[in-house]
Design a protein around this motif. Sequence first.
Motif, short mmCIF file in Angstrom:
data_model
loop_
_atom_site.label_atom_id
_atom_site.label_comp_id
_atom_site.label_asym_id
_atom_site.label_seq_id
_atom_site.Cartn_x
_atom_site.Cartn_y
_atom_site.Cartn_z
N THR A 249 1.27 5.40 -0.01
CA THR A 249 2.18 5.00 1.06
C THR A 249 2.78 3.61 0.84
O THR A 249 3.87 3.33 1.35
N GLU A 250 2.08 2.75 0.10
CA GLU A 250 2.58 1.39 -0.06
C GLU A 250 1.98 0.76 -1.30
O GLU A 250 0.79 0.96 -1.60
N VAL A 251 2.80 0.01 -2.02
CA VAL A 251 2.34 -0.77 -3.18
C VAL A 251 2.92 -2.17 -3.03
O VAL A 251 4.15 -2.34 -3.02
N LEU A 252 2.06 -3.16 -2.92
CA LEU A 252 2.47 -4.55 -2.77
C LEU A 252 2.17 -5.30 -4.06
O LEU A 252 1.01 -5.39 -4.48
N TYR A 253 3.23 -5.80 -4.69
CA TYR A 253 3.06 -6.50 -5.97
C TYR A 253 4.20 -7.49 -6.13
O TYR A 253 5.38 -7.11 -6.09
N SER A 254 3.86 -8.75 -6.32
CA SER A 254 4.86 -9.81 -6.51
C SER A 254 4.50 -10.59 -7.76
O SER A 254 3.77 -11.59 -7.70
N PRO A 255 4.98 -10.14 -8.91
CA PRO A 255 4.61 -10.83 -10.17
C PRO A 255 5.11 -12.26 -10.24
O PRO A 255 4.53 -13.07 -10.97
N GLU A 256 6.15 -12.60 -9.49
CA GLU A 256 6.63 -13.98 -9.50
C GLU A 256 5.61 -14.91 -8.87
O GLU A 256 5.47 -16.07 -9.28
N GLN A 257 4.88 -14.43 -7.86
CA GLN A 257 3.87 -15.26 -7.20
C GLN A 257 2.50 -15.12 -7.87
O GLN A 257 1.82 -16.12 -8.10
N ASP A 258 2.09 -13.88 -8.13
CA ASP A 258 0.79 -13.64 -8.76
C ASP A 258 0.87 -12.33 -9.53
O ASP A 258 0.81 -11.25 -8.93
N PRO A 259 1.01 -12.39 -10.85
CA PRO A 259 1.10 -11.14 -11.64
C PRO A 259 -0.23 -10.44 -11.84
O PRO A 259 -0.28 -9.40 -12.49
N ASN A 260 -1.30 -11.00 -11.27
CA ASN A 260 -2.64 -10.48 -11.53
C ASN A 260 -3.28 -9.82 -10.31
O ASN A 260 -4.48 -9.53 -10.34
N ARG A 261 -2.50 -9.57 -9.28
CA ARG A 261 -3.05 -8.91 -8.10
C ARG A 261 -2.06 -7.88 -7.56
O ARG A 261 -0.85 -8.15 -7.49
N ARG A 265 -1.97 1.24 -0.94
CA ARG A 265 -2.51 2.00 0.20
C ARG A 265 -2.27 3.48 -0.04
O ARG A 265 -1.17 3.89 -0.42
N VAL A 266 -3.32 4.25 0.20
CA VAL A 266 -3.30 5.70 -0.08
C VAL A 266 -3.68 6.46 1.18
O VAL A 266 -4.57 6.02 1.94
N ARG A 267 -3.04 7.58 1.38
CA ARG A 267 -3.34 8.43 2.53
C ARG A 267 -3.82 9.80 2.02
O ARG A 267 -3.20 10.37 1.13
N GLY A 268 -4.92 10.30 2.62
CA GLY A 268 -5.41 11.62 2.29
C GLY A 268 -6.56 11.65 1.31
O GLY A 268 -7.11 12.72 1.03
N SER A 269 -6.97 10.51 0.79
CA SER A 269 -8.08 10.46 -0.15
C SER A 269 -9.36 10.13 0.57
O SER A 269 -9.39 9.24 1.45
N LYS A 270 -10.43 10.78 0.20
CA LYS A 270 -11.71 10.51 0.82
C LYS A 270 -12.32 9.22 0.30
O LYS A 270 -12.99 8.50 1.06
N ASN A 271 -12.09 8.91 -0.94
CA ASN A 271 -12.74 7.75 -1.56
C ASN A 271 -11.94 6.47 -1.44
O ASN A 271 -12.50 5.38 -1.60
N ALA A 272 -10.63 6.56 -1.20
CA ALA A 272 -9.80 5.36 -1.24
C ALA A 272 -8.71 5.42 -0.19
O ALA A 272 -7.99 6.43 -0.08
N GLU A 273 -8.62 4.35 0.59
CA GLU A 273 -7.51 4.17 1.51
C GLU A 273 -6.72 2.90 1.18
O GLU A 273 -5.52 2.86 1.38
N ARG A 274 -7.43 1.90 0.69
CA ARG A 274 -6.78 0.68 0.21
C ARG A 274 -7.45 0.25 -1.08
O ARG A 274 -8.68 0.23 -1.18
N ILE A 275 -6.63 -0.11 -2.05
CA ILE A 275 -7.12 -0.49 -3.38
C ILE A 275 -6.56 -1.86 -3.72
O ILE A 275 -5.35 -2.10 -3.62
#
Length: 370
Positions: A249-261, A265-275
Amino acid sequence: IFAQARRVDYGSMPSGKLRPRSFGRRLLLGLCLIWVASSLFQTWLPRACSILTPPPSLRAQCRTLQGDSTPPTGAADQRIERHVDGPSLLSLRRKILWATGSSLLCSLGVVSAAGLIALGSPAAAGAKEAADGSTRAKIAEKRYAELTSPIFNIPPRQQVYPDWLEGTWAAQQKFSGAAFPTLPKAQVLQEVDVPGFKTCSIIDFADVGKTPVEYQMRWQRKGDAVVEDLPFNLRAMVTGHVGSKCEVTEVLYSPEQDPNRLTMRVRGSKNAERIELFVNARGFEAPEGESGVFLASEYRRQVTFSSRVLQGYNCNYQHFRSFQRLDPDSVKLNILTAAYIDPLNPLYMQTFDKPVVVFSHNVKLSRLAA
């Protein structure tokens, strides 16, 4: 299992490109550095000794404060005074310190010259590399237990890729197998917290072992450099592996600020909702004389959260990606993923920084029309 990895000349993955210099230039540079260091040592050491040695006036004041205001008058006393406080002691100190420092510099110069000679000779460099156990040798000889995780996690820069990877590619992925280099396979399979054993525990390969898998990958130009479109690639790879079972549902990534993080967010997975993805080390190599070969590594720590799990799931793994350009519109990609035990796991005392399982995937990239 790893036939593709054996063909690639995988190096030590330096953080930057360093062109080899000739033996003469290396030797000349080493001698110049030794000469400059020796000159500075010889110039500044006597000054330091003179600063540390109290002047005669200060010594006289000290004697006065101690109640001995009468200077020595006898010849024997004068000789003792000159021997103890005169310039001979300072000269002796300087000679001893200068000789010690010169010996250290000479020893350093011999070691540096030996290193320069080894670096200047291709045969010696190859022998040293094989003796030291470089990453190239470890993969070629299937010494996967030596693919250890990095010790110092210094925040790396964003990875830059060759120009011929720019564009959007159709990826056809096949699972090649797994190796268990450190512990017995049966023992490792009993552990559920090993990266790759749970869905989405290695987000690139959300369902390890599924084959074949099709998705798209993209590398785009930012300024003068070609970089990976990480949000696009991760979204496409997760969808390709798990299909309609879950949705990114969402991917947050700003390589200009921090390329290492990166946050996903995932919907429908039992093991993962936020990574949460944290890249702690990167490396690359573009071998000389092989413009169509590019090697890259990335060491990650993945933290996975789910409302169905009381505690977040942490795992560490490292990708070794080998690109081989076949023609302008096709690239062969091999990915080795080394999975490591978390330090909180009891098995960590048996493995430390060694991988417990290494997965292999072969990917065929075909360029899509713009």
